[in-house]
Motif scaffolding. Sequence first.
Motif, PDB file in Angstrom:
ATOM      1  N   ILE A  67      12.072  -0.976 -15.037  1.00 14.70           N
ATOM      2  CA  ILE A  67      12.815  -0.465 -16.112  1.00 14.70           C
ATOM      3  C   ILE A  67      11.912   0.296 -17.224  1.00 14.70           C
ATOM      4  N   VAL A  68      10.659  -0.310 -17.564  1.00 18.02           N
ATOM      5  CA  VAL A  68       9.832   0.263 -18.394  1.00 18.02           C
ATOM      6  C   VAL A  68       9.544   1.459 -17.872  1.00 18.02           C
ATOM      7  N   ALA A  69       9.166   1.725 -16.854  1.00 12.87           N
ATOM      8  CA  ALA A  69       8.967   3.070 -16.077  1.00 12.87           C
ATOM      9  C   ALA A  69       9.961   4.216 -16.378  1.00 12.87           C
ATOM     10  N   THR A  70      11.258   3.527 -16.361  1.00 15.82           N
ATOM     11  CA  THR A  70      12.404   4.451 -16.368  1.00 15.82           C
ATOM     12  C   THR A  70      12.824   4.946 -17.955  1.00 15.82           C
ATOM     13  N   THR A  71      12.632   4.101 -18.778  1.00 11.91           N
ATOM     14  CA  THR A  71      13.093   4.035 -20.104  1.00 11.91           C
ATOM     15  C   THR A  71      11.978   4.551 -21.109  1.00 11.91           C
ATOM     16  N   ASN A  72      10.618   4.146 -20.612  1.00 14.90           N
ATOM     17  CA  ASN A  72       9.522   4.249 -21.575  1.00 14.90           C
ATOM     18  C   ASN A  72       9.786   3.402 -22.722  1.00 14.90           C
ATOM     19  N   ALA A  73      10.346   2.140 -22.340  1.00 14.87           N
ATOM     20  CA  ALA A  73      10.429   1.236 -23.184  1.00 14.87           C
ATOM     21  C   ALA A  73       9.175   0.555 -23.406  1.00 14.87           C
ATOM     22  N   ASP A  74       9.271  -0.584 -24.833  1.00 19.75           N
ATOM     23  CA  ASP A  74       7.981  -1.467 -24.807  1.00 19.75           C
ATOM     24  C   ASP A  74       8.126  -2.880 -23.879  1.00 19.75           C
ATOM     25  N   ILE A  75       7.439  -3.770 -23.695  1.00 18.62           N
ATOM     26  CA  ILE A  75       7.701  -4.666 -22.973  1.00 18.62           C
ATOM     27  C   ILE A  75       7.159  -6.089 -23.703  1.00 18.62           C
ATOM     28  N   PHE A  76       7.916  -7.162 -23.341  1.00 20.58           N
ATOM     29  CA  PHE A  76       7.563  -8.316 -24.063  1.00 20.58           C
ATOM     30  C   PHE A  76       7.767  -9.643 -22.899  1.00 20.58           C
ATOM     31  N   GLU A  77       6.732 -10.295 -22.494  1.00 22.50           N
ATOM     32  CA  GLU A  77       7.025 -11.321 -21.521  1.00 22.50           C
ATOM     33  C   GLU A  77       6.986 -12.656 -22.489  1.00 22.50           C
ATOM     34  N   LEU A  78       7.882 -13.455 -21.858  1.00 23.75           N
ATOM     35  CA  LEU A  78       8.267 -14.889 -22.370  1.00 23.75           C
ATOM     36  C   LEU A  78       7.585 -15.550 -21.599  1.00 23.75           C
ATOM     37  N   GLU A  79       6.475 -16.291 -22.340  1.00 22.18           N
ATOM     38  CA  GLU A  79       5.485 -17.241 -21.859  1.00 22.18           C
ATOM     39  C   GLU A  79       5.626 -18.617 -22.390  1.00 22.18           C
ATOM     40  N   PRO A  80       6.120 -19.666 -21.330  1.00 26.84           N
ATOM     41  CA  PRO A  80       5.937 -21.134 -21.749  1.00 26.84           C
ATOM     42  C   PRO A  80       4.495 -21.593 -22.556  1.00 26.84           C
ATOM     43  N   SER A  81       4.500 -22.375 -23.389  1.00 27.66           N
ATOM     44  CA  SER A  81       3.249 -22.813 -23.864  1.00 27.66           C
ATOM     45  C   SER A  81       2.603 -23.750 -23.014  1.00 27.66           C
ATOM     46  N   GLU A  82       3.350 -24.438 -21.867  1.00 31.42           N
ATOM     47  CA  GLU A  82       2.878 -25.248 -21.158  1.00 31.42           C
ATOM     48  C   GLU A  82       3.381 -24.455 -19.756  1.00 31.42           C
ATOM     49  N   PRO A  83       2.715 -23.595 -19.148  1.00 36.38           N
ATOM     50  CA  PRO A  83       3.063 -22.631 -18.052  1.00 36.38           C
ATOM     51  C   PRO A  83       3.598 -23.731 -16.796  1.00 36.38           C
ATOM     52  N   TYR A  84       4.546 -23.094 -15.976  1.00 37.13           N
ATOM     53  CA  TYR A  84       4.990 -23.802 -14.967  1.00 37.13           C
ATOM     54  C   TYR A  84       4.089 -23.671 -13.690  1.00 37.13           C
ATOM     55  N   SER A  85       3.688 -24.733 -13.135  1.00 36.48           N
ATOM     56  CA  SER A  85       2.926 -24.559 -11.933  1.00 36.48           C
ATOM     57  C   SER A  85       3.782 -24.457 -10.553  1.00 36.48           C
ATOM     58  N   ASP A  86       3.147 -24.193  -9.499  1.00 34.66           N
ATOM     59  CA  ASP A  86       4.029 -24.094  -8.179  1.00 34.66           C
ATOM     60  C   ASP A  86       4.807 -25.236  -7.969  1.00 34.66           C
ATOM     61  N   GLY A  87       4.073 -26.539  -8.214  1.00 37.02           N
ATOM     62  CA  GLY A  87       4.583 -27.686  -7.947  1.00 37.02           C
ATOM     63  C   GLY A  87       5.795 -27.976  -9.029  1.00 37.02           C
ATOM     64  N   ASP A  88       5.682 -27.371 -10.119  1.00 33.81           N
ATOM     65  CA  ASP A  88       6.654 -27.778 -11.240  1.00 33.81           C
ATOM     66  C   ASP A  88       8.069 -26.756 -10.854  1.00 33.81           C
TER      67      ASP A  88
ATOM     68  N   VAL B 133      13.599   1.028 -27.437  1.00 35.74           N
ATOM     69  CA  VAL B 133      14.001   0.022 -26.138  1.00 35.74           C
ATOM     70  C   VAL B 133      13.219  -1.043 -26.009  1.00 35.74           C
ATOM     71  N   LEU B 134      13.402  -2.056 -25.897  1.00 35.62           N
ATOM     72  CA  LEU B 134      12.532  -3.046 -25.401  1.00 35.62           C
ATOM     73  C   LEU B 134      12.888  -3.973 -24.143  1.00 35.62           C
ATOM     74  N   VAL B 135      12.292  -4.466 -23.282  1.00 30.71           N
ATOM     75  CA  VAL B 135      12.393  -5.142 -22.167  1.00 30.71           C
ATOM     76  C   VAL B 135      11.607  -6.445 -22.363  1.00 30.71           C
ATOM     77  N   VAL B 136      12.562  -7.625 -22.389  1.00 28.21           N
ATOM     78  CA  VAL B 136      12.075  -8.786 -22.467  1.00 28.21           C
ATOM     79  C   VAL B 136      12.148  -9.587 -21.344  1.00 28.21           C
ATOM     80  N   TYR B 137      11.211 -10.273 -20.907  1.00 23.44           N
ATOM     81  CA  TYR B 137      11.683 -11.017 -19.421  1.00 23.44           C
ATOM     82  C   TYR B 137      10.666 -12.126 -19.356  1.00 23.44           C
ATOM     83  N   TYR B 138      11.461 -13.326 -18.654  1.00 27.03           N
ATOM     84  CA  TYR B 138      10.691 -14.451 -18.166  1.00 27.03           C
ATOM     85  C   TYR B 138      10.584 -14.276 -16.421  1.00 27.03           C
ATOM     86  N   SER B 139       9.335 -14.512 -16.299  1.00 23.89           N
ATOM     87  CA  SER B 139       9.227 -14.270 -14.521  1.00 23.89           C
ATOM     88  C   SER B 139       8.475 -15.469 -13.986  1.00 23.89           C
ATOM     89  N   ALA B 140       9.190 -16.400 -13.126  1.00 26.08           N
ATOM     90  CA  ALA B 140       8.496 -17.579 -12.692  1.00 26.08           C
ATOM     91  C   ALA B 140       7.456 -17.166 -11.448  1.00 26.08           C
TER      92      ALA B 140
END
Length: 229
Positions: free
Chosen positions: A90-111, A72-79
């Motif tokens: 979800i990871v704690a419940t399923t013992n899954a691996d996790i993968f974060e989606l990171e923009p090459s140009e991160p969003y700032s608070d103003g963005d 099982v894999l958990v993929v997410y983008y979190s602003a």
Amino acid sequence: MKKITIILMSLILVFSLAACGNDQPSQSSTAEPASEPVSEDVSEEENSNTTAESDTEQQEEAEEGTTGDGKVLVVYYSATGNTKEVADFIVATTNADIFELEPSEPYSDGDLNWTDENSRVVYEHDNPDARDVELVSATPDEWESYDTIFIGYPIWWGIAAWPVDTFIKANDFTGKTVIPFCTSSSSDLGESGTLLEEMAGTGNWLEGERFSSGASEEDVKAWVEGLGL
């Protein structure tokens, strides 16, 4: 005298025949096999090897993955961190691996200020061609080994935050069970999961779930366990 000679010769002939009969080998000695049969020993060895191989295969099968459907894999983008929190639950419940989606140009608070008509997200919303967000990495390691994929994102203008689109377009979901989840302050899941499914074109997509900001671990766990994975 002649009769005596005949009798003696007859006796000599009888003794001679008896001696020749004793020199022949007995019938029982010629019937003994030259060696013991080995077919039974070979059969037992083959059975032993087959049993050992079967035990090894069963042990290997028992050690595969944490669920009956494989990894099982958990993929997410979190602003702002809300989606990350649900992903961690979800990871704690399923013992899954996790993968974060990171923009090459991160969003700032103003963005991320959707009330500012000059902000990045407002511009991207108004200009769909600008939503092609480059990611630091779009494909997890060993992607083919995962059978169940959770995909999490915040809701932006009623749809999935578009950094997720890049991940969807970059990967093949054939043979995978895909479960979307989102976070929002008021909006529900809407058509966000359906639109991602259409974009992917493959995979077995389940109906997703929306969580409010600050969702509890108990609520997330109850939802995951209710999926029957």
